[in-house]
Design an enzyme around this catalytic site. Structure first.
Site, PDB file in Angstrom:
ATOM      1  N   GLY A 155      -0.858   2.233  -4.121  1.00 26.58           N
ATOM      2  CA  GLY A 155      -0.502   3.262  -3.133  1.00 26.58           C
ATOM      3  C   GLY A 155      -0.213   2.670  -1.762  1.00 26.58           C
ATOM      4  O   GLY A 155      -0.672   3.197  -0.757  1.00 26.58           O
ATOM      5  N   ARG A 160       2.581   4.029   2.151  1.00 26.45           N
ATOM      6  CA  ARG A 160       2.336   4.799   3.377  1.00 26.45           C
ATOM      7  C   ARG A 160       0.835   4.870   3.662  1.00 26.45           C
ATOM      8  O   ARG A 160       0.018   4.380   2.876  1.00 26.45           O
ATOM      9  CB  ARG A 160       2.955   6.192   3.306  1.00 26.45           C
ATOM     10  CG  ARG A 160       2.468   7.050   2.187  1.00 26.45           C
ATOM     11  CD  ARG A 160       3.324   8.315   2.118  1.00 26.45           C
ATOM     12  NE  ARG A 160       3.038   9.063   0.925  1.00 26.45           N
ATOM     13  CZ  ARG A 160       2.035   9.927   0.802  1.00 26.45           C
ATOM     14  NH1 ARG A 160       1.252  10.159   1.831  1.00 26.45           N
ATOM     15  NH2 ARG A 160       1.826  10.561  -0.323  1.00 26.45           N
ATOM     16  N   VAL A 202      -1.435   4.953 -11.263  1.00 27.18           N
ATOM     17  CA  VAL A 202      -2.676   4.259 -11.630  1.00 27.18           C
ATOM     18  C   VAL A 202      -3.590   5.100 -12.524  1.00 27.18           C
ATOM     19  O   VAL A 202      -4.506   4.571 -13.139  1.00 27.18           O
ATOM     20  CB  VAL A 202      -3.461   3.770 -10.384  1.00 27.18           C
ATOM     21  CG1 VAL A 202      -2.640   2.792  -9.569  1.00 27.18           C
ATOM     22  CG2 VAL A 202      -3.946   4.928  -9.532  1.00 27.18           C
ATOM     23  N   ASN A 257      -6.456   1.199  -3.342  1.00 21.44           N
ATOM     24  CA  ASN A 257      -6.302   2.106  -2.194  1.00 21.44           C
ATOM     25  C   ASN A 257      -5.811   3.494  -2.596  1.00 21.44           C
ATOM     26  O   ASN A 257      -6.160   4.474  -1.941  1.00 21.44           O
ATOM     27  CB  ASN A 257      -5.320   1.465  -1.197  1.00 21.44           C
ATOM     28  CG  ASN A 257      -4.803   2.475  -0.196  1.00 21.44           C
ATOM     29  OD1 ASN A 257      -5.491   2.839   0.749  1.00 21.44           O
ATOM     30  ND2 ASN A 257      -3.577   2.968  -0.413  1.00 21.44           N
ATOM     31  N   SER A 293     -15.135   6.638   0.626  1.00 20.42           N
ATOM     32  CA  SER A 293     -15.098   7.617   1.716  1.00 20.42           C
ATOM     33  C   SER A 293     -16.521   8.072   2.040  1.00 20.42           C
ATOM     34  O   SER A 293     -17.369   8.118   1.137  1.00 20.42           O
ATOM     35  CB  SER A 293     -14.273   8.828   1.268  1.00 20.42           C
ATOM     36  OG  SER A 293     -14.585   9.959   2.052  1.00 20.42           O
ATOM     37  N   TYR A 319     -13.689  14.963  -5.140  1.00 17.83           N
ATOM     38  CA  TYR A 319     -13.394  13.760  -4.340  1.00 17.83           C
ATOM     39  C   TYR A 319     -14.679  12.964  -4.081  1.00 17.83           C
ATOM     40  O   TYR A 319     -14.713  11.732  -4.235  1.00 17.83           O
ATOM     41  CB  TYR A 319     -12.751  14.217  -3.031  1.00 17.83           C
ATOM     42  CG  TYR A 319     -12.235  13.130  -2.115  1.00 17.83           C
ATOM     43  CD1 TYR A 319     -11.002  12.527  -2.355  1.00 17.83           C
ATOM     44  CD2 TYR A 319     -12.954  12.737  -0.989  1.00 17.83           C
ATOM     45  CE1 TYR A 319     -10.517  11.540  -1.500  1.00 17.83           C
ATOM     46  CE2 TYR A 319     -12.473  11.767  -0.129  1.00 17.83           C
ATOM     47  CZ  TYR A 319     -11.250  11.173  -0.387  1.00 17.83           C
ATOM     48  OH  TYR A 319     -10.770  10.199   0.467  1.00 17.83           O
ATOM     49  N   ALA A 320     -15.762  13.661  -3.721  1.00 17.09           N
ATOM     50  CA  ALA A 320     -17.037  12.988  -3.433  1.00 17.09           C
ATOM     51  C   ALA A 320     -17.572  12.277  -4.677  1.00 17.09           C
ATOM     52  O   ALA A 320     -18.034  11.126  -4.606  1.00 17.09           O
ATOM     53  CB  ALA A 320     -18.062  13.999  -2.914  1.00 17.09           C
ATOM     54  N   LYS A 361     -15.455   9.173  -5.311  1.00 13.76           N
ATOM     55  CA  LYS A 361     -15.666   8.095  -4.327  1.00 13.76           C
ATOM     56  C   LYS A 361     -17.060   7.472  -4.473  1.00 13.76           C
ATOM     57  O   LYS A 361     -17.217   6.262  -4.274  1.00 13.76           O
ATOM     58  CB  LYS A 361     -15.445   8.617  -2.903  1.00 13.76           C
ATOM     59  CG  LYS A 361     -13.989   8.985  -2.597  1.00 13.76           C
ATOM     60  CD  LYS A 361     -13.058   7.798  -2.748  1.00 13.76           C
ATOM     61  CE  LYS A 361     -11.646   8.097  -2.244  1.00 13.76           C
ATOM     62  NZ  LYS A 361     -10.720   6.973  -2.459  1.00 13.76           N
ATOM     63  N   ILE A 417      -9.261   9.136   9.195  1.00  7.99           N
ATOM     64  CA  ILE A 417      -8.155   8.280   9.623  1.00  7.99           C
ATOM     65  C   ILE A 417      -6.886   9.134   9.634  1.00  7.99           C
ATOM     66  O   ILE A 417      -6.627   9.878   8.670  1.00  7.99           O
ATOM     67  CB  ILE A 417      -7.970   7.077   8.654  1.00  7.99           C
ATOM     68  CG1 ILE A 417      -9.306   6.339   8.420  1.00  7.99           C
ATOM     69  CG2 ILE A 417      -6.901   6.126   9.172  1.00  7.99           C
ATOM     70  CD1 ILE A 417      -9.938   5.686   9.630  1.00  7.99           C
TER      71      ILE A 417
HETATM   72  P1  NDP Z   1      -2.070   8.922   1.778  1.00  5.76           P
HETATM   73  O1  NDP Z   1      -2.012  10.227   1.079  1.00  5.76           O
HETATM   74  O2  NDP Z   1      -1.427   8.781   3.119  1.00  5.76           O
HETATM   75  O3  NDP Z   1      -1.514   7.753   0.816  1.00  5.76           O
HETATM   76  C1  NDP Z   1      -2.014   7.602  -0.476  1.00  5.76           C
HETATM   77  C2  NDP Z   1      -1.073   6.719  -1.262  1.00  5.76           C
HETATM   78  O4  NDP Z   1      -1.582   6.609  -2.608  1.00  5.76           O
HETATM   79  C3  NDP Z   1       0.331   7.290  -1.369  1.00  5.76           C
HETATM   80  O5  NDP Z   1       1.302   6.271  -1.285  1.00  5.76           O
HETATM   81  C4  NDP Z   1       0.320   7.905  -2.759  1.00  5.76           C
HETATM   82  O6  NDP Z   1       1.610   8.021  -3.342  1.00  5.76           O
HETATM   83  C5  NDP Z   1      -0.525   6.898  -3.510  1.00  5.76           C
HETATM   84  N1  NDP Z   1      -0.975   7.450  -4.763  1.00  5.76           N
HETATM   85  C6  NDP Z   1      -1.546   8.650  -4.984  1.00  5.76           C
HETATM   86  N2  NDP Z   1      -1.785   8.817  -6.285  1.00  5.76           N
HETATM   87  C7  NDP Z   1      -1.340   7.703  -6.906  1.00  5.76           C
HETATM   88  C8  NDP Z   1      -1.283   7.286  -8.257  1.00  5.76           C
HETATM   89  N3  NDP Z   1      -1.727   8.060  -9.247  1.00  5.76           N
HETATM   90  N4  NDP Z   1      -0.770   6.070  -8.551  1.00  5.76           N
HETATM   91  C9  NDP Z   1      -0.289   5.268  -7.569  1.00  5.76           C
HETATM   92  N5  NDP Z   1      -0.298   5.616  -6.273  1.00  5.76           N
HETATM   93  C10 NDP Z   1      -0.811   6.829  -5.948  1.00  5.76           C
HETATM   94  O7  NDP Z   1      -3.624   8.565   1.852  1.00  5.76           O
HETATM   95  P2  NDP Z   1      -4.450   7.636   2.872  1.00  5.76           P
HETATM   96  O8  NDP Z   1      -3.643   6.476   3.279  1.00  5.76           O
HETATM   97  O9  NDP Z   1      -5.060   8.487   3.898  1.00  5.76           O
HETATM   98  O10 NDP Z   1      -5.632   7.196   1.897  1.00  5.76           O
HETATM   99  C11 NDP Z   1      -5.695   5.919   1.286  1.00  5.76           C
HETATM  100  C12 NDP Z   1      -7.071   5.777   0.643  1.00  5.76           C
HETATM  101  O11 NDP Z   1      -8.068   5.904   1.646  1.00  5.76           O
HETATM  102  C13 NDP Z   1      -7.368   6.859  -0.393  1.00  5.76           C
HETATM  103  O12 NDP Z   1      -8.085   6.316  -1.463  1.00  5.76           O
HETATM  104  C14 NDP Z   1      -8.232   7.848   0.363  1.00  5.76           C
HETATM  105  O13 NDP Z   1      -9.064   8.576  -0.482  1.00  5.76           O
HETATM  106  C15 NDP Z   1      -8.998   6.893   1.258  1.00  5.76           C
HETATM  107  N6  NDP Z   1      -9.554   7.514   2.458  1.00  5.76           N
HETATM  108  C16 NDP Z   1      -8.754   8.080   3.403  1.00  5.76           C
HETATM  109  C17 NDP Z   1      -9.313   8.654   4.528  1.00  5.76           C
HETATM  110  C18 NDP Z   1      -8.495   9.288   5.594  1.00  5.76           C
HETATM  111  O14 NDP Z   1      -9.100   9.841   6.516  1.00  5.76           O
HETATM  112  N7  NDP Z   1      -7.179   9.241   5.578  1.00  5.76           N
HETATM  113  C19 NDP Z   1     -10.771   8.647   4.727  1.00  5.76           C
HETATM  114  C20 NDP Z   1     -11.522   7.988   3.692  1.00  5.76           C
HETATM  115  C21 NDP Z   1     -10.916   7.446   2.597  1.00  5.76           C
HETATM  116  P3  NDP Z   1       2.133   9.503  -3.823  1.00  5.76           P
HETATM  117  O15 NDP Z   1       1.792  10.478  -2.756  1.00  5.76           O
HETATM  118  O16 NDP Z   1       3.565   9.360  -4.101  1.00  5.76           O
HETATM  119  O17 NDP Z   1       1.372   9.813  -5.076  1.00  5.76           O
END
Ligand code: NDP
Length: 244
Positions: free
Chosen positions: A13, A16, A63, A89, A141, A154-155, A158, A187
């Site tokens: 992931g 972005r 994934v 991630n 998280s 989600y909890a 994680k 974040i």
């Molecule tokens: P975003 O939603 O901005 O990005 C998540 C990325 O993961 C996207 O590129 C998405 O692609 C990809 N993704 C989702 N599902 C899949 C999949 N099945 N296979 C491959 N790629 C996938 O999230 P964040 O950057 O905010 O979060 C990143 C990580 O950090 C996550 O695990 C999140 O739980 C964790 N996190 C984030 C927090 C926050 O405040 N932002 C706080 C704590 C933890 P697509 O959308 O196309 O599926």
């Protein structure tokens, strides 16, 4: 800060949000990056990483699908000599209070955030063990530690990710592989875009630093745990929460 020249990192992931900053951090520090992504790279991603285009390989891979992860690693094994780093991630949220949560919302979140991590680690560890070196980092998280309303799925995922990482860290330590987690607080990414203003302000009031974190601040901690310098950090969770 760290030198990853000659190393290859796999980031799930990574096009972005937090993943993109992690990818950019590795590229700037000299690594090659293979991204397992659900989506093609955005124009913004291509623009921001253009100077490293020859060091990025984006493969479409959900994934949460075992067969896709297996194919991804077949590709990696064929094309590259190996890799040193795996960052789990990719993650999704589908919030609802438990009594109203649809079965699909439960399964979707567990499938990506926990089963996906298992699949990625399973294949990565085989390769890392052969080379007797590896760094595995999971993004958990605070929800997994405290539990947040509306986030039972989600909890649970994680918290499970932390437990998986701790068990794994004991299994592979002898082979020069460490496994740790980073726990970002709030974040500013797309993941939190749907938060109503009132809830956003409530959360900010609870954070001692009184602001949401930046993706680069999470990436810096991931790079530390992925570095050779972090050789003695194993089975731990580094909190990047502004003191939440
Ligand atoms: P975003 O939603 O901005 O990005 C998540 C990325 O993961 C996207 O590129 C998405 O692609 C990809 N993704 C989702 N599902 C899949 C999949 N099945 N296979 C491959 N790629 C996938 O999230 P964040 O950057 O905010 O979060 C990143 C990580 O950090 C996550 O695990 C999140 O739980 C964790 N996190 C984030 C927090 C926050 O405040 N932002 C706080 C704590 C933890 P697509 O959308 O196309 O599926």
């Amino acid at each position: 800060m760290y030198d990853f020249k000659g190393q290859t990192a796999i980031v799930t992931g990574g096009v972005r949000g937090i993943g993109k900053s992690i990818v950019e951090g590795f590229l700037r520090a000299g690594a090659r990056v293979i991204i397992a992504s659900n989506e093609v790279a955005t124009e913004q991603f291509k623009q921001d990483t253009s100077e490293f285009a020859d060091k990025i390989d984006i493969q479409i891979c959900d994934v949460s699908k075992y067969e896709e992860v297996e194919k991804f690693f077949e590709y990696v094994d064929k094309k590259y000599e190996g890799f040193e780093i795996l960052v789990n991630n990719a993650g999704i949220r589908k919030d609802a209070v438990l009594a109203m949560m649809r079965e699909s919302e439960w399964h979707d979140v567990i499938d990506v955030n926990l089963n996906g991590v298992f699949y990625m680690c399973k294949f990565a560890v085989m390769s890392m063990m052969r080379r007797k070196y590896g760094r595995i980092i999971g993004i958990t998280s605070p929800s997994g530690k405290f539990g947040f309303e509306g986030q039972a799925n989600y909890a649970a995922a994680k918290a499970g990710l932390v437990a998986l990482t701790k068990s794994l860290s004991r299994e592979v330590a002898r082979r020069g592989i460490t496994a740790n987690c980073v726990s970002p607080g709030f974040i500013a990414t797309d993941l939190l875009q749907d938060l109503p203003d009132e809830l956003r302000n409530t959360y900010i009031a609870q954070i001692p630093l009184k602001r949401f974190g930046k993706t680069e601040e999470v990436a810096a901690c991931v790079l530390f745990l992925a570095s050779k310098e972090a050789a003695y950090v194993n089975g731990s969770t580094l909190e990047v929460t502004g003191g939440l």
